[in-house]
Design an enzyme around this catalytic site. Structure first.
Site, PDB file in Angstrom:
ATOM      1  N   PHE A 149      64.304  32.125  39.464  1.00  0.00           N
ATOM      2  CA  PHE A 149      63.561  31.587  40.614  1.00  0.00           C
ATOM      3  C   PHE A 149      62.691  32.637  41.293  1.00  0.00           C
ATOM      4  O   PHE A 149      61.758  32.304  42.005  1.00  0.00           O
ATOM      5  CB  PHE A 149      64.544  30.990  41.644  1.00  0.00           C
ATOM      6  CG  PHE A 149      65.214  32.036  42.514  1.00  0.00           C
ATOM      7  CD1 PHE A 149      64.567  32.569  43.619  1.00  0.00           C
ATOM      8  CD2 PHE A 149      66.481  32.525  42.208  1.00  0.00           C
ATOM      9  CE1 PHE A 149      65.170  33.548  44.410  1.00  0.00           C
ATOM     10  CE2 PHE A 149      67.088  33.498  42.986  1.00  0.00           C
ATOM     11  CZ  PHE A 149      66.425  34.011  44.091  1.00  0.00           C
ATOM     12  N   LYS A 173      61.267  26.844  30.133  1.00  0.00           N
ATOM     13  CA  LYS A 173      62.203  26.172  31.044  1.00  0.00           C
ATOM     14  C   LYS A 173      62.249  27.016  32.306  1.00  0.00           C
ATOM     15  O   LYS A 173      62.976  27.994  32.396  1.00  0.00           O
ATOM     16  CB  LYS A 173      63.595  26.097  30.387  1.00  0.00           C
ATOM     17  CG  LYS A 173      64.478  24.947  30.839  1.00  0.00           C
ATOM     18  CD  LYS A 173      64.790  24.920  32.310  1.00  0.00           C
ATOM     19  CE  LYS A 173      65.791  25.948  32.753  1.00  0.00           C
ATOM     20  NZ  LYS A 173      65.915  26.034  34.239  1.00  0.00           N
ATOM     21  N   GLU A 176      64.799  25.647  38.166  1.00  0.00           N
ATOM     22  CA  GLU A 176      64.749  24.325  38.796  1.00  0.00           C
ATOM     23  C   GLU A 176      64.611  24.445  40.312  1.00  0.00           C
ATOM     24  O   GLU A 176      64.404  23.455  41.004  1.00  0.00           O
ATOM     25  CB  GLU A 176      65.987  23.501  38.417  1.00  0.00           C
ATOM     26  CG  GLU A 176      67.331  24.059  38.890  1.00  0.00           C
ATOM     27  CD  GLU A 176      67.928  25.104  37.934  1.00  0.00           C
ATOM     28  OE1 GLU A 176      67.167  25.908  37.357  1.00  0.00           O
ATOM     29  OE2 GLU A 176      69.166  25.131  37.787  1.00  0.00           O
ATOM     30  N   SER A 226      70.199  36.168  35.876  1.00  0.00           N
ATOM     31  CA  SER A 226      71.351  36.977  36.277  1.00  0.00           C
ATOM     32  C   SER A 226      72.145  37.437  35.044  1.00  0.00           C
ATOM     33  O   SER A 226      72.072  36.815  33.981  1.00  0.00           O
ATOM     34  CB  SER A 226      72.253  36.152  37.202  1.00  0.00           C
ATOM     35  OG  SER A 226      72.669  34.984  36.526  1.00  0.00           O
ATOM     36  N   CYS A 281      64.442  41.850  41.072  1.00  0.00           N
ATOM     37  CA  CYS A 281      65.367  42.568  40.190  1.00  0.00           C
ATOM     38  C   CYS A 281      65.094  44.069  40.231  1.00  0.00           C
ATOM     39  O   CYS A 281      65.914  44.849  39.772  1.00  0.00           O
ATOM     40  CB  CYS A 281      65.263  42.061  38.767  1.00  0.00           C
ATOM     41  SG  CYS A 281      63.673  42.434  38.048  1.00  0.00           S
ATOM     42  N   GLU A 383      75.333  42.949  42.676  1.00  0.00           N
ATOM     43  CA  GLU A 383      73.947  42.631  43.037  1.00  0.00           C
ATOM     44  C   GLU A 383      73.996  41.563  44.123  1.00  0.00           C
ATOM     45  O   GLU A 383      74.454  40.441  43.872  1.00  0.00           O
ATOM     46  CB  GLU A 383      73.190  42.103  41.820  1.00  0.00           C
ATOM     47  CG  GLU A 383      71.747  41.744  42.138  1.00  0.00           C
ATOM     48  CD  GLU A 383      71.011  41.110  40.948  1.00  0.00           C
ATOM     49  OE1 GLU A 383      71.545  40.189  40.321  1.00  0.00           O
ATOM     50  OE2 GLU A 383      69.888  41.558  40.655  1.00  0.00           O
TER      51      GLU A 383
HETATM   52  P1  NAD Z   1      70.046  32.523  37.074  1.00  0.00           P
HETATM   53  O1  NAD Z   1      70.697  33.324  36.018  1.00  0.00           O
HETATM   54  O2  NAD Z   1      70.889  31.710  37.987  1.00  0.00           O
HETATM   55  O3  NAD Z   1      69.005  31.482  36.418  1.00  0.00           O
HETATM   56  C1  NAD Z   1      68.048  31.898  35.492  1.00  0.00           C
HETATM   57  C2  NAD Z   1      67.723  30.729  34.566  1.00  0.00           C
HETATM   58  O4  NAD Z   1      68.909  30.367  33.857  1.00  0.00           O
HETATM   59  C3  NAD Z   1      67.251  29.481  35.285  1.00  0.00           C
HETATM   60  O5  NAD Z   1      66.199  28.903  34.556  1.00  0.00           O
HETATM   61  C4  NAD Z   1      68.483  28.590  35.302  1.00  0.00           C
HETATM   62  O6  NAD Z   1      68.162  27.216  35.258  1.00  0.00           O
HETATM   63  C5  NAD Z   1      69.209  28.998  34.038  1.00  0.00           C
HETATM   64  N1  NAD Z   1      70.668  28.865  34.161  1.00  0.00           N
HETATM   65  C6  NAD Z   1      71.420  29.014  35.281  1.00  0.00           C
HETATM   66  N2  NAD Z   1      72.719  28.828  35.004  1.00  0.00           N
HETATM   67  C7  NAD Z   1      72.811  28.546  33.689  1.00  0.00           C
HETATM   68  C8  NAD Z   1      73.907  28.264  32.806  1.00  0.00           C
HETATM   69  N3  NAD Z   1      75.157  28.239  33.242  1.00  0.00           N
HETATM   70  N4  NAD Z   1      73.628  28.047  31.511  1.00  0.00           N
HETATM   71  C9  NAD Z   1      72.361  28.075  31.057  1.00  0.00           C
HETATM   72  N5  NAD Z   1      71.287  28.338  31.844  1.00  0.00           N
HETATM   73  C10 NAD Z   1      71.500  28.580  33.144  1.00  0.00           C
HETATM   74  O7  NAD Z   1      69.114  33.527  37.905  1.00  0.00           O
HETATM   75  P2  NAD Z   1      68.285  33.248  39.220  1.00  0.00           P
HETATM   76  O8  NAD Z   1      69.220  33.121  40.376  1.00  0.00           O
HETATM   77  O9  NAD Z   1      67.284  32.175  39.011  1.00  0.00           O
HETATM   78  O10 NAD Z   1      67.463  34.611  39.347  1.00  0.00           O
HETATM   79  C11 NAD Z   1      67.963  35.758  39.967  1.00  0.00           C
HETATM   80  C12 NAD Z   1      68.542  36.725  38.971  1.00  0.00           C
HETATM   81  O11 NAD Z   1      67.551  37.062  37.998  1.00  0.00           O
HETATM   82  C13 NAD Z   1      68.958  38.043  39.585  1.00  0.00           C
HETATM   83  O12 NAD Z   1      70.179  38.437  39.008  1.00  0.00           O
HETATM   84  C14 NAD Z   1      67.840  39.006  39.184  1.00  0.00           C
HETATM   85  O13 NAD Z   1      68.215  40.360  39.122  1.00  0.00           O
HETATM   86  C15 NAD Z   1      67.496  38.483  37.838  1.00  0.00           C
HETATM   87  N6  NAD Z   1      66.171  38.898  37.442  1.00  0.00           N
HETATM   88  C16 NAD Z   1      66.080  39.873  36.485  1.00  0.00           C
HETATM   89  C17 NAD Z   1      64.838  40.332  36.117  1.00  0.00           C
HETATM   90  C18 NAD Z   1      64.707  41.397  35.081  1.00  0.00           C
HETATM   91  O14 NAD Z   1      63.610  41.588  34.612  1.00  0.00           O
HETATM   92  N7  NAD Z   1      65.768  42.070  34.685  1.00  0.00           N
HETATM   93  C19 NAD Z   1      63.681  39.797  36.701  1.00  0.00           C
HETATM   94  C20 NAD Z   1      63.822  38.793  37.653  1.00  0.00           C
HETATM   95  C21 NAD Z   1      65.079  38.344  38.019  1.00  0.00           C
END
Ligand code: NAD
Length: 499
Positions: A149, A173, A176, A226, A281, A383
């Site tokens: 997000f 994808k 959401e 994450s 991140c 984090e």
């Molecule tokens: P998230 O892991 O909750 O979601 C990321 C994606 O995974 C979304 O599209 C979500 O729909 C999907 N998802 C969520 N739960 C899932 C599951 N159980 N099974 C399959 N797919 C699933 O992350 P977020 O809250 O949207 O974003 C924040 C996180 O992203 C933070 O931890 C941040 O550090 C990380 N991030 C990392 C980078 C990087 O380059 N390393 C860059 C941006 C964000």
């Protein structure tokens, strides 16, 4: 209420029935739209559209693909204000911050425009008698991207422009929680002349992601999000024989040395810790002060600045930071602050009580600063992804480097110093993928690649830049001989060599 469907085969597709999730304006707490959560059939529809588009797109000359990219870049610039408004409304970040995100995304598109140069392959003449050899980069087929997000426009642009410039077709994808900008940007790609089916967007949650992970037609998965989900994605995709890069979470440390320019370091830390409400991140969430004298001065200066932070809706560019993404996330950040107090850290600035007039239902948390934090506290280990900066005191630089190297994450880090020798040592020794010297957010420019170490990245190749050409192509090595009559040879049973 506005309904957000999918973008498949060049068409917007609404899904009147089925599961849906509310999309909120985090500054007001109001639900402003509903997004469809794609069932497996809809994801398969997107995969089929991508598969159908692949043969013609693969055969399209790279320079023609680049012409689409050039027009697309122009459309992104022409529509920048509208895109930033979409980002800010659903994510909460301040408009100027959204513009920075979009600009970095556009730079990835600019890089993709020049990709024919990187797809040239390598050629060697005369590797044996009348034998020439070359390697070429061929596309994988249908590839997919799953994005978080916190950069709803930029992170998709890390992925699909490079992937399609390499000749692949793509299923995205997005998160959401804030899907609108990625959907709008996909429609701009169509307007730029991208053939139907080359880029498809399906909205959804775990069901959509799992369908992508298990579909044999999907050859590679790029993921950003994450760490627990990144690890799951990497393991599942790999078990299913897919190429995968899964970028995860972070806890980024900045070391402040006794010789650092403290005012510069404080300014840099303020932006890096509290910009975008800490939801980056690459955000700096730990300041490691070398020596108590530095720590006392640093905390005093940070305290004065944190107290001046202007927090409010992202639509007002005079605000320094907006709300967090959701109410559950707000509650999570608040509970970390409670845990830090209970664990005995010194709470210097408390963001828990912040109220934003006229936005009482918004998901705001004020700038929070802890001092005297120790490595076993959850505010240090985890984090938090909020406006919480913790100060850890260490006696010397080696203790600071050891601290960073002991942490499970290794995304970004920074050293504030005036000492070139210390800087050189730090770059060499620190186990982190992206290192800044007096640069708090060392996010690589688009013609380098982005990736952390340790549990911040699962996979080998980093995101965007030159690594993306390797990730989104498979190498084919060709060895070719056109023997002339004079070189015609007999039968050889020994292994071919130049002996
Ligand atoms: P998230 O892991 O909750 O979601 C990321 C994606 O995974 C979304 O599209 C979500 O729909 C999907 N998802 C969520 N739960 C899932 C599951 N159980 N099974 C399959 N797919 C699933 O992350 P977020 O809250 O949207 O974003 C924040 C996180 O992203 C933070 O931890 C941040 O550090 C990380 N991030 C990392 C980078 C990087 O380059 N390393 C860059 C941006 C964000």
């Amino acid at each position: 209420m506005r309904q957000i469907g999918h973008f498949i085969d060049g068409q917007s597709l609404s899904e009147p029935g089925g599961r849906k999730a509310d999309v909120f304006n985090p500054a007001t707490g109001e639900a402003i739209a509903q997004v469809s959560l794609a069932p497996a059939e809809t994801v398969h529809q997107a995969i089929e559209a991508a598969q159908a588009a692949f043969p013609a797109w693969r055969a399209t000359p790279p320079a023609k693909r680049a012409q689409v990219m050039f027009r697309f870049k122009q459309l992104l610039e022409d529509n920048a204000d509208a895109i930033c408004a979409m980002i800010s409304e659903e994510h909460g970040k301040v408009l100027n911050d959204a513009l920075g995100e979009l600009q970095r995304g556009i730079e990835n598109v600019e890089f993709a425009c020049g990709m024919p140069q990187l797809l040239k392959g390598e050629h060697s003449r005369n590797v044996g008698p009348a034998i020439d050899a070359w390697s070429e980069f061929q596309p994988l087929g249908v590839v997919a991207g799953i994005t978080p997000f916190n950069f709803p426009a930029m992170v998709p642009l890390w992925m699909w422009p490079s992937a399609i410039m390499c000749g692949n077709t793509f299923v995205l994808k997005p998160s959401e929680k804030d899907p609108t900008s990625a959907m709008f940007i996909a429609s701009l790609a169509s307007e730029a002349g991208l053939p139907n089916g080359v880029l498809n967007v399906v909205n959804g949650d775990k069901e959509a992601v799992d369908t992508l992970l298990h579909a044999p037609e999907v050859k590679a998965i790029s993921f950003v999000g994450s760490t627990p989900i990144a690890e799951y994605i990497y393991q599942t995709a790999s078990a299913n024989g897919k190429r995968c890069q899964a970028l995860g979470g972070a806890k980024n440390h900045a070391i402040v040395m006794p010789d650092a320019d403290l005012n510069n370091a404080v300014n840099a830390l303020m932006g890096a810790a509290y910009g975008s409400c800490g939801e980056r991140c690459m955000a700096i969430s730990v300041a490691v002060a070398v020596g108590d004298e530095v720590a006392d001065a640093l905390v005093a200066k940070l305290k004065a600045e944190v107290e001046q932070l202007k927090v409010g809706p992202g639509s007002d560019n005079t605000n320094h930071m907006g709300p967090l993404i959701s109410q559950p996330h707000q509650q999570k950040v608040l509970s970390y602050i409670d845990a830090g107090v209970e664990a005995g850290a010194e709470l210097v600035c408390d963001g828990r009580t912040l109220k934003v007039d006229g936005h009482e239902q918004g998901y705001f948390v004020g700038g929070t600063l802890f001092d005297k934090v120790t490595p076993e506290m959850s505010i240090y280990t985890d984090e938090i992804f909020g406006p919480v900066l913790v100060v850890v005191r260490v006696p010397d630089m080696q203790a600071a480097v050891d601290l960073i190297n002991s942490h499970e994450y290794g995304n970004g880090t920074c050293l504030f110093t005036r000492d070139g020798e210390a800087a050189r040592y730090f770059v060499d020794q620190v186990e982190v993928g992206m290192v800044g010297i007096n640069v708090p957010l060392p996010v690589p420019v688009s013609y380098h690649s982005f990736g952390g170490w340790k549990r911040s990245l699962f996979g080998d190749l980093h995101a965007y830049g030159p690594d993306s050409v390797r990730f989104y192509t498979k190498r084919k090595q060709v060895t070719q001989r056109w023997p002339s009559a004079s070189l015609r040879e007999g039968i050889h049973f020994s292994f071919p060599s130049n002996q």
